[in-house]
Design a protein around this motif. Structure first.
Motif, mmCIF file in Angstrom:
data_model
loop_
_atom_site.group_PDB
_atom_site.id
_atom_site.type_symbol
_atom_site.label_atom_id
_atom_site.label_comp_id
_atom_site.label_asym_id
_atom_site.label_seq_id
_atom_site.Cartn_x
_atom_site.Cartn_y
_atom_site.Cartn_z
ATOM 1 N N MET A 1 35.423 33.791 37.331
ATOM 2 C CA MET A 1 35.388 33.603 35.897
ATOM 3 C C MET A 1 34.468 32.917 35.375
ATOM 4 S SD MET A 1 39.728 32.860 35.640
ATOM 5 C CE MET A 1 39.852 31.564 37.121
ATOM 6 N N GLY A 2 33.491 32.849 36.027
ATOM 7 C CA GLY A 2 32.096 32.183 35.491
ATOM 8 C C GLY A 2 32.267 30.918 35.059
ATOM 9 N N VAL A 3 33.176 29.929 36.056
ATOM 10 C CA VAL A 3 33.176 28.601 35.515
ATOM 11 C C VAL A 3 32.159 27.648 36.142
ATOM 12 C CG1 VAL A 3 35.564 28.501 34.922
ATOM 13 C CG2 VAL A 3 35.072 28.173 37.090
ATOM 14 N N GLY A 4 31.596 26.843 35.571
ATOM 15 C CA GLY A 4 30.659 25.733 36.239
ATOM 16 C C GLY A 4 30.916 24.295 36.156
ATOM 17 N N ASP A 5 29.834 23.528 36.115
ATOM 18 C CA ASP A 5 29.871 22.324 36.308
ATOM 19 C C ASP A 5 30.860 21.764 34.791
ATOM 20 O OD1 ASP A 5 28.458 22.265 38.454
ATOM 21 O OD2 ASP A 5 26.704 20.990 37.545
ATOM 22 N N TYR A 6 31.797 20.918 35.060
ATOM 23 C CA TYR A 6 32.458 20.398 33.974
ATOM 24 C C TYR A 6 33.361 21.256 33.076
ATOM 25 C CZ TYR A 6 29.037 16.590 34.557
ATOM 26 O OH TYR A 6 28.224 15.544 35.168
ATOM 27 N N ILE A 32 45.986 30.519 44.110
ATOM 28 C CA ILE A 32 44.997 29.851 44.885
ATOM 29 C C ILE A 32 43.610 30.219 43.855
ATOM 30 C CG2 ILE A 32 43.409 30.012 46.740
ATOM 31 C CD1 ILE A 32 45.666 30.646 48.481
ATOM 32 N N ILE A 33 43.004 29.342 43.160
ATOM 33 C CA ILE A 33 41.834 29.149 42.337
ATOM 34 C C ILE A 33 40.532 28.962 43.358
ATOM 35 C CG2 ILE A 33 40.644 28.018 40.392
ATOM 36 C CD1 ILE A 33 43.857 27.336 39.420
ATOM 37 N N HIS A 34 39.699 30.187 43.310
ATOM 38 C CA HIS A 34 38.637 29.999 43.901
ATOM 39 C C HIS A 34 37.282 29.885 42.885
ATOM 40 C CE1 HIS A 34 35.443 31.040 46.855
ATOM 41 N NE2 HIS A 34 34.780 31.902 45.868
ATOM 42 N N ARG A 59 31.798 16.894 39.395
ATOM 43 C CA ARG A 59 31.386 17.883 38.256
ATOM 44 C C ARG A 59 32.274 19.312 38.274
ATOM 45 N NH1 ARG A 59 25.363 16.686 39.517
ATOM 46 N NH2 ARG A 59 25.057 14.611 38.797
ATOM 47 N N HIS A 60 33.126 19.365 39.159
ATOM 48 C CA HIS A 60 33.875 20.657 39.378
ATOM 49 C C HIS A 60 34.747 21.042 38.067
ATOM 50 C CE1 HIS A 60 37.748 18.862 39.741
ATOM 51 N NE2 HIS A 60 37.310 17.905 40.515
ATOM 52 N N PRO A 61 34.937 22.260 37.893
ATOM 53 C CA PRO A 61 35.698 22.566 36.686
ATOM 54 C C PRO A 61 37.112 22.354 37.022
ATOM 55 C CG PRO A 61 35.217 24.478 37.954
ATOM 56 C CD PRO A 61 34.399 23.352 38.677
ATOM 57 N N GLY A 62 37.907 22.238 35.860
ATOM 58 C CA GLY A 62 39.228 21.725 35.860
ATOM 59 C C GLY A 62 40.121 22.240 34.804
ATOM 60 N N PRO A 63 41.385 22.013 34.687
ATOM 61 C CA PRO A 63 42.243 22.897 33.883
ATOM 62 C C PRO A 63 42.577 21.908 32.712
ATOM 63 C CG PRO A 63 43.516 21.899 35.522
ATOM 64 C CD PRO A 63 42.035 21.641 35.943
ATOM 65 N N THR A 64 43.179 22.467 31.654
ATOM 66 C CA THR A 64 43.668 21.744 30.323
ATOM 67 C C THR A 64 45.148 21.481 30.651
ATOM 68 O OG1 THR A 64 44.657 23.953 29.789
ATOM 69 C CG2 THR A 64 42.344 23.324 28.806
ATOM 70 N N ARG A 65 45.584 20.574 29.926
ATOM 71 C CA ARG A 65 47.042 20.204 30.054
ATOM 72 C C ARG A 65 47.802 21.499 29.877
ATOM 73 N NH1 ARG A 65 48.520 15.160 26.801
ATOM 74 N NH2 ARG A 65 47.671 14.033 28.863
ATOM 75 N N VAL A 81 43.304 24.763 44.766
ATOM 76 C CA VAL A 81 41.999 24.729 44.200
ATOM 77 C C VAL A 81 40.977 24.472 45.181
ATOM 78 C CG1 VAL A 81 40.626 24.367 42.081
ATOM 79 C CG2 VAL A 81 43.142 24.258 42.074
ATOM 80 N N ASP A 82 39.923 24.926 45.388
ATOM 81 C CA ASP A 82 38.899 24.642 46.305
ATOM 82 C C ASP A 82 37.849 23.583 45.899
ATOM 83 O OD1 ASP A 82 37.432 26.296 44.315
ATOM 84 O OD2 ASP A 82 36.177 27.128 45.612
ATOM 85 N N VAL A 83 38.478 22.646 45.167
ATOM 86 C CA VAL A 83 37.710 21.597 44.694
ATOM 87 C C VAL A 83 38.413 20.295 45.218
ATOM 88 C CG1 VAL A 83 36.634 22.799 42.625
ATOM 89 C CG2 VAL A 83 38.893 21.518 42.353
#
Length: 133
Positions: A1-6, A32-34, A59-65, A81-83
């Motif tokens: 999904m192209g997610v990166g730092d923060y 499972i979120i890779h 710095r890993h990506p993360g979800p919204t509430r 999640v792999d973080v």
């Protein structure tokens, strides 16, 4: 999904994935979120070239509430999640302890962390619970 730092992900990422793949996330599924951030973990035995504890834990990506609420609505049974944490690192104590990283996150995200991750001031309560439970 192209997610990166923060970066932040939400239900829209997974609904787009469902649309693109034709696969639905059903009640009782395990999601499972890779993100690819597993490669930065210090005990990554396969490829130690990209080990970076700060990147992995802070710095890993993360979800919204909203994403957490979406998971509950969709009745997802389990999430992996792999973080370092299923939470966004800037929605944890890290935000206070590493003000330098919080500043970098705000710059990357283009808005304040207080706006993105507001503190809850009221607690919702169903009719079956008391305000003290």
């Amino acid at each position: 999904m192209g997610v990166g730092d923060y970066d932040i992900y939400g239900s829209e990422h997974f609904e787009r994935w469902e649309h693109d793949t034709g696969i639905a996330i059903e009640p009782n599924d395990i999601l499972i979120i890779h993100t690819g951030y597993h490669k930065h973990y210090p005990e990554n035995w396969t490829d130690r070239q990209e080990v970076d504890e700060t990147k992995y834990f802070i710095r890993h990506p993360g979800p919204t509430r909203e994403f957490a609420e979406w998971l509950l609505e969709r009745r997802v049974r389990w999430l992996a999640v792999d973080v370092g944490s299923a939470d966004h690192p800037m929605n944890t104590v890290i935000r206070r302890l590493r003000a330098d990283e919080a500043e970098d996150a705000e710059q990357k995200l283009g808005r304040s962390l207080d706006e993105i991750f507001p503190r809850r001031t009221t607690r919702s309560c169903t009719p079956s619970c008391s305000p003290t439970t």
